[in-house]
Every structure is written in C-alpha cells, then in structure tokens.
Design an enzyme around this catalytic site. Structure first.
Site, PDB file in Angstrom:
ATOM      1  N   THR A 202     -35.496 -27.252 -33.735  1.00  0.00           N
ATOM      2  CA  THR A 202     -35.118 -27.109 -35.134  1.00  0.00           C
ATOM      3  C   THR A 202     -36.054 -27.923 -36.017  1.00  0.00           C
ATOM      4  OG1 THR A 202     -32.837 -26.752 -34.534  1.00  0.00           O
ATOM      5  CG2 THR A 202     -33.194 -27.830 -36.652  1.00  0.00           C
ATOM      6  N   ARG A 230     -21.908 -17.989 -32.972  1.00  0.00           N
ATOM      7  CA  ARG A 230     -21.869 -19.459 -33.031  1.00  0.00           C
ATOM      8  C   ARG A 230     -22.681 -19.996 -34.232  1.00  0.00           C
ATOM      9  NH1 ARG A 230     -25.957 -23.747 -32.546  1.00  0.00           N
ATOM     10  NH2 ARG A 230     -24.877 -25.584 -31.780  1.00  0.00           N
ATOM     11  N   ASP A 233     -24.865 -26.959 -36.804  1.00  0.00           N
ATOM     12  CA  ASP A 233     -24.727 -27.984 -37.842  1.00  0.00           C
ATOM     13  C   ASP A 233     -25.801 -27.824 -38.926  1.00  0.00           C
ATOM     14  OD1 ASP A 233     -26.685 -28.662 -35.834  1.00  0.00           O
ATOM     15  OD2 ASP A 233     -26.877 -30.611 -36.805  1.00  0.00           O
ATOM     16  N   THR A 253     -30.976 -33.082 -36.124  1.00  0.00           N
ATOM     17  CA  THR A 253     -31.308 -32.133 -35.056  1.00  0.00           C
ATOM     18  C   THR A 253     -30.647 -32.594 -33.764  1.00  0.00           C
ATOM     19  OG1 THR A 253     -33.073 -31.149 -33.740  1.00  0.00           O
ATOM     20  CG2 THR A 253     -33.525 -33.334 -34.637  1.00  0.00           C
ATOM     21  N   GLY A 254     -30.197 -31.643 -32.962  1.00  0.00           N
ATOM     22  CA  GLY A 254     -29.537 -32.004 -31.704  1.00  0.00           C
ATOM     23  C   GLY A 254     -28.422 -31.027 -31.424  1.00  0.00           C
ATOM     24  N   GLY A 256     -25.524 -29.291 -32.051  1.00  0.00           N
ATOM     25  CA  GLY A 256     -24.856 -29.149 -33.338  1.00  0.00           C
ATOM     26  C   GLY A 256     -23.382 -29.464 -33.346  1.00  0.00           C
TER      27      GLY A 256
HETATM   28  N1  ASP Z   1     -28.738 -28.435 -34.209  1.00  0.00           N
HETATM   29  C1  ASP Z   1     -29.196 -27.183 -33.707  1.00  0.00           C
HETATM   30  C2  ASP Z   1     -28.033 -26.398 -33.171  1.00  0.00           C
HETATM   31  O1  ASP Z   1     -27.040 -26.946 -32.816  1.00  0.00           O
HETATM   32  C3  ASP Z   1     -30.207 -27.314 -32.596  1.00  0.00           C
HETATM   33  C4  ASP Z   1     -31.353 -28.228 -32.880  1.00  0.00           C
HETATM   34  O2  ASP Z   1     -31.238 -29.151 -33.667  1.00  0.00           O
HETATM   35  O3  ASP Z   1     -32.407 -28.010 -32.290  1.00  0.00           O
HETATM   36  O4  ASP Z   1     -28.172 -25.191 -33.051  1.00  0.00           O
END
Ligand code: ASP
Length: 334
Positions: A202, A230, A233, A253-254, A256
């Site tokens: 992301t 789905r 975040d 990022t992470g 979500g």
């Molecule tokens: N936050 C994003 C999600 O949950 C993924 C990402 O940050 O890479 O889809």
C-alpha cells in the site's frame, strides 16, 4: 576630518546592519517549514531477498515521489496537492500495491481503495472497492472538494469518476504478471494475504505546506485474494488516514483489520491532543502497545502540527522516504 570619517563609517554600518536584519526577518516570514513523508507499504520481507536492481527501482520511485511533491510545496502549493502528487507517482508505478500493479481479489478482479484528508478543515474524501479509475487518490480529492457525501463505493464510485472526467483505464492497464502469480498461489491455498509480506504494498503520503496546513492520503489494492467485498483501513478515515492541523496527519499500512479496531490514525491524534505526548511516542504506543499484542502488524508515517516528521513500524521493513525544508531527505526500506 577624522571624526567626520568615523561618523560616516558608523552610519554605514548601522544601515548595513538594519538591511541585513530586515532580510533575516523577511526570510523567516516567507519560508515556513515544509515537509513530505511517504510510505510504500510495510511487511516482513528480508534485505537478503531483494536484488540490488529491484532495490534501486524502489528507491528511485520513492525518490521521484518525494521530489515531485516537494517541488509543489516549495512553489507554495497545498499539502493536499503534494499528498495527491506523491501518491500518483506510486499509483502509476507497477511496483506498489495501488493503482497500476494492485493485487487481485478472490474473483480475480482488481478493486482499489483510497482516502485523503485535509487537516486545515478536516474535510475528507474516500473510495472503496472501485475498479478502473487510474488514480483513486485523485478521485478522493475530487470527492472531498465537490461532493456532498464523502465515502463512495464500487459501481457508484466508478460512476462518479466517469461523470466528473477522472482518468479511466482498461482492466489490462492495472494487471501485472507478478500479482497474477501471487493470486494463483493464494487461490491454491484459498487464503488472502498481506501482499507486501512479499515485498510490495500500500502507499501513503503526509505533507505540511508553507501555510502550516497538513494533509494525509493512503491508496491500496488491499489484500491479495480478498473475499466478499472486504474493506481495508486505507479508505477509512480515522483508521488508515487522518489529519487535523491542531495535532497531526497520519497514513497507515499493515493488516487493516487491526488498524480499524484501534482507530489507529485517529488514536495517534487523540494521544497528542489529550495525553500531550509526542508524535513518535503516540505512534509507538498504537503500533507496539495496541496493535502488536493483538497480533497485528504494520507501520505508519506522520507529521505533527510543529512539522516534526516520524515513521514507525513493527515489521522488518517499510518502504519510506521524506524530505523537509530543514534539509533532511532520506529514502529507506529496512
Ligand atoms: N492496510 C491494507 C489492507 O489492509 C494493506 C496494506 O497496508 O498493505 O488492505
């Protein structure tokens, strides 16, 4: 004669001193601190798994994104415009999981999400599960500036984009071979996964402009093989993105689900406001004391009301870069 000469010299020095002093004051007045910080996703990837060529490609794109945004800020452009431009560079690159190069969902389609927030008035724009829009972040900005409702989804978001002349691409434009291979791998396991655990992710940007306004934005393809519509975040104000001039601007990022459960981006702002802690301490608390114990992971970037810039993550890496008028500029992955 001597006295006359001395008085002349004294007068000259006084004039020079005043002129210099005026310059210093006026310099201060025109050059308020400006900064841009971006991320290209966090994940548990190893330095040893990355070829020098791939690393250079990522670093060059991150550098291009901050330089593009910084030039706009230098010319007096807004934090919102800088955030949009930095994110466009990363959405247009197939390296990142946003715009072109986004991951595929369980049906083999690319559905993207994004959000933007202006800290000067707390206005926001967001889209979820939208297809074919070249730059979802620009769609968010358009919605923020023009629409009555600010969070649009799927077909509705695409219809809004078409009606308002945003760039639309064919579905082939977004598709990349590497993401398709990951989709097929996940299909075999029938499990969705955080794409950037395999080195991609992301994207997000946070900026402060010459007027002291801050803004944040985030854009993603979401999780590889995501199911049932789905939502990440990244498109949720308060979870993946938040901005308030009085506290800070944040992009996350992470995984979500954990950033939504902790209202991560807003939580950082709330801690600064009510606990009077620093940006870095608030970010650390949310990531390490709240998200990590729940077994979530990821990272975030931010700028506070004073122009302090910070990046924190619980994973082994996070693509990130920043440039500030205090002279600091860095591009980092690990
Ligand atoms: N936050 C994003 C999600 O949950 C993924 C990402 O940050 O890479 O889809």
């Amino acid at each position: 004669m001597n006295l006359k000469n001395n008085s002349f010299l004294l007068l000259l020095l006084l004039v020079l001193f005043c002129a210099c002093n005026k310059n210093i004051v006026s310099n201060k007045e025109v050059s308020k601190p400006i900064s841009i910080i971006i991320h290209g996703g966090a994940g548990n990837f190893k330095e040893s798994d990355m070829t020098p060529v791939a690393r250079k490609e990522y670093e060059n794109t991150l550098r291009l994104a901050i330089d593009t945004a910084y030039q706009v800020l230098e010319k007096g452009g807004s934090a919102v415009d800088a955030v949009e431009l930095a994110i466009i560079v990363m959405e247009d690159s197939p390296l990142f999981n946003a715009g072109r190069g986004s991951v595929f969902n369980a049906e083999g389609k690319i559905e993207m999400e994004a959000s933007i927030m202006d800290g000067s008035n707390r206005k926001a724009g967001a889209v979820t599960n939208v297809q074919l829009v070249k730059n979802p972040i620009s769609l968010c900005k358009h919605i923020m500036l023009n629409a009555d409702q600010f969070y649009l989804s799927g077909e509705g978001a695409l219809a809004y984009a078409k009606k308002n002349g945003l760039k639309i691409e064919t579905k082939e434009y977004f598709e990349t071979e590497s993401r398709w291979k990951k989709y097929e791998k996940a299909k075999k396991k029938n499990a969705s996964e955080l794409d950037h655990d395999e080195k991609m992710g992301t994207v997000g940007a946070v900026a402060m402009d010459k007027n002291g306004n801050i803004a944040a934005g985030t854009s993603t393809g979401g999780l590889n093989f995501k199911k049932f519509g789905r939502i990440a975040d990244s498109s949720i104000i308060g979870a993946g993105t938040f901005a308030d001039n009085t506290t800070c601007a944040i992009s996350c990022t992470g995984l979500g689900e954990y950033f939504i459960r902790t209202s991560a981006a807003h939580e950082v702002s709330a801690q600064i406001k009510y606990k009077k802690v620093s940006l870095k301490d608030a970010m650390h608390d949310v990531l390490f004391e709240q998200i990590k114990p729940m077994k979530g992971r990821g990272g975030m970037i931010g700028i506070d009301s004073q122009g302090n810039v910070a990046a924190e993550f619980t994973t082994t890496g996070m693509y990130r870069a920043w440039k500030t008028s205090t002279g600091k500029s860095e591009v980092k992955i690990f």
